[in-house]
Design an enzyme around this catalytic site. Sequence first.
Site, short mmCIF file in Angstrom:
data_model
loop_
_atom_site.label_atom_id
_atom_site.label_comp_id
_atom_site.label_asym_id
_atom_site.label_seq_id
_atom_site.Cartn_x
_atom_site.Cartn_y
_atom_site.Cartn_z
N ASP A 152 4.94 2.07 3.35
CA ASP A 152 6.33 2.15 3.80
C ASP A 152 6.98 0.77 3.83
O ASP A 152 6.30 -0.26 3.92
CB ASP A 152 6.39 2.73 5.23
N1 URA Z 1 1.04 6.05 6.72
C1 URA Z 1 2.31 5.75 7.08
O1 URA Z 1 2.87 6.38 7.96
N2 URA Z 1 2.92 4.72 6.48
C2 URA Z 1 2.33 3.95 5.51
O2 URA Z 1 2.94 3.00 5.00
C3 URA Z 1 1.01 4.29 5.15
C4 URA Z 1 0.39 5.35 5.75
#
Ligand code: URA
Length: 255
Positions: A104
Amino acid sequence: MERLHKYLARAGVASRRKAEKLMLAGKVQVNGQTVCKLGSLVDAEHDEVCIEGQKLSLPKQHQYFILYKPRGTITTLADPQGRPCIGDWLRKKHGRVYPVGRLDYDTEGALLLTDDGDLVNRLLMPRFQIPRSYVAKVRGQPSPEALQQLCKGVVIGEERPAQALRAKLHCVLKANSWVVLTVTEGRYHLVKRMFAAIGHPVLALFRPAQAGISVLNMYPGQLRALTQEECVLLKAVALGHSRPPLVVGLPIRKR
Ligand code: URA
């Protein structure tokens, strides 16, 4: 420059010893000239090497890099809106490599980049169930029961429940705590939704390593090629011959 017999072996013609025999037999040409002398050198990029007139080429060498993705960057090679993205750290010399999965915008940590499509598939395909570990800073301190619930399975929306392979308290701060969570799939916002489901929202998310390749000695935004040993480990993990070692640590500025 490299020894011609080694080049022949790399091109898949024969073992190094047999390649020398081919040279002695006058079957090898470099730039149109027969080369019989053992120990002769060749420039793999520029010289044309033939066996009995047949042009040789080397199998494609794949590229493997690890990036410490900083927070506030999108996992894309180019962003039409000009937002910071991982492509900002890539140069021409890195070739056409792609991220292995995504993190993310506000998640930081290990992100592999490669042009090896088979390896990417193996690492990401849910049926291979390759463990992925994250260290999450969450609000409050999850009880042992709440952590156990993550391993039993939690409902994270309309889809099927999500289950952790491991959920362990790493350290406790005044109002928050860091928890290590290992999962075996890569659903959208998976870790954040899992912690939200037990009432401990994620405040910061860090992936210390991907498939065992660690960024713990790197700084955010640093990109480096994998070492030979790391390439061996990565391929063993991707093929299911070894489990990725668990790498646990906090983001660099938090130490
Ligand atoms: N899970 C999430 O919520 N975000 C990420 O970036 C990776 C795994």
